[in-house]
Design a protein around this motif. Structure first.
Motif, PDB file in Angstrom:
ATOM      1  N   LYS A 130     -29.135  85.344  34.127  1.00 26.63           N
ATOM      2  CA  LYS A 130     -27.338  86.245  34.033  1.00 26.63           C
ATOM      3  C   LYS A 130     -27.656  87.972  33.570  1.00 26.63           C
ATOM      4  N   THR A 176     -20.459  85.067  43.391  1.00 29.35           N
ATOM      5  CA  THR A 176     -20.940  83.442  42.903  1.00 29.35           C
ATOM      6  C   THR A 176     -19.349  82.588  42.514  1.00 29.35           C
ATOM      7  N   ASP A 234     -24.548  90.664  42.272  1.00 29.03           N
ATOM      8  CA  ASP A 234     -25.113  90.188  43.021  1.00 29.03           C
ATOM      9  C   ASP A 234     -26.260  91.033  43.210  1.00 29.03           C
ATOM     10  N   ASP A 269     -24.870  88.493  38.389  1.00 30.54           N
ATOM     11  CA  ASP A 269     -26.602  87.779  38.666  1.00 30.54           C
ATOM     12  C   ASP A 269     -27.828  87.842  39.289  1.00 30.54           C
TER      13      ASP A 269
END
Length: 232
Positions: free
Chosen positions: A123, A2, A91, A132
């Motif tokens: 999140k 991210t 992620d 995330d």
């Protein structure tokens, strides 16, 4: 993988379900479940190991509840044989339509769900690490077809669906623009996964854009990939 994403006070975003911290109704789990929350576990001392453990805990949780998802980011690169030096967070790709169901599963496990200003992710925090849940990769929505490409790969001791190397690389390359062109992290991933990436497919989908084209040129000059043969 991210970009600089800062957590914000939970707020409802257009098009997203109303998500609340676990301390608030209706997502508040029973007291016994809260006492066993994932964040109550002892934290690993090493940051990379902590991120990995958080990914394993969340991935195992999503698997048990039958959610469709795919691991992405630096932990996915590690699962495919890349560096164990993990970046920033864990992620996961999920469909936007599944956000509410995933949020409830997280809340039942004692994890607080947050919706930052960006409307393409939500999140949580597990073992002190950010996790995330991405609804988009490089501005492309996460779809059923994308998740179907995921490969069942062991992440340490936990098997879970992981985005394949070509899609991990595509997400990095397609994110390049005039406003974001940090080739360093993507170069490290390209070196680690170069034998597992379908470079022709990747070039065909994004080489017309100037920043991806510059990245491919750099990879050629560094002998990471072979030069593309020009048609005669």
């Amino acid at each position: 993988m991210t970009e600089n994403r800062e957590s914000a006070t939970p707020a409802r975003q257009p098009g997203l379900p109303e998500l609340r911290p676990v301390g608030e109704s209706p997502l508040q789990p029973p007291a016994q479940a809260r006492s066993q929350a994932l964040n109550d576990h002892e934290l690993p001392r090493d940051r990379s190991q902590a991120i990995l453990e958080a990914a394993k805990q969340v991935g195992a949780l999503l698997k048990r509840k039958g959610h469709r998802f795919a691991l992405a980011g630096s932990v996915a690169v590690y699962a495919h044989g890349g560096s164990g030096h993990l970046q920033h967070d864990a992620d996961f790709c999920v469909r936007r339509a599944d956000a509410e169901a995933v949020a409830r599963t997280l809340a039942e496990a004692g994890l607080t769900v947050r919706t930052p200003p960006e409307d393409w992710l939500m999140k949580t925090t597990c073992l002190g690490q950010d996790v995330d849940f991405l609804f988009e990769l490089a501005h492309r929505p996460v779809t059923t077809d994308l998740l179907a490409l995921a490969q069942d790969v062991p992440v340490d001791s936990v098997h879970m669906p992981v985005l394949p190397p070509t899609e991990l690389m595509r997400g990095l390359v397609e994110a390049f623009s005039e406003h974001y062109c940090d080739f360093g992290p993507a170069l490290a991933v390209a070196r680690a996964l170069r034998e597992k990436v379908d470079w022709e497919d990747l070039r065909g989908s994004c080489e017309d854009e100037p920043m991806p084209a510059a990245f491919f040129f750099l990879l050629e000059r560094l002998d990471v990939i072979a030069p593309r043969e020009e048609p005669r």
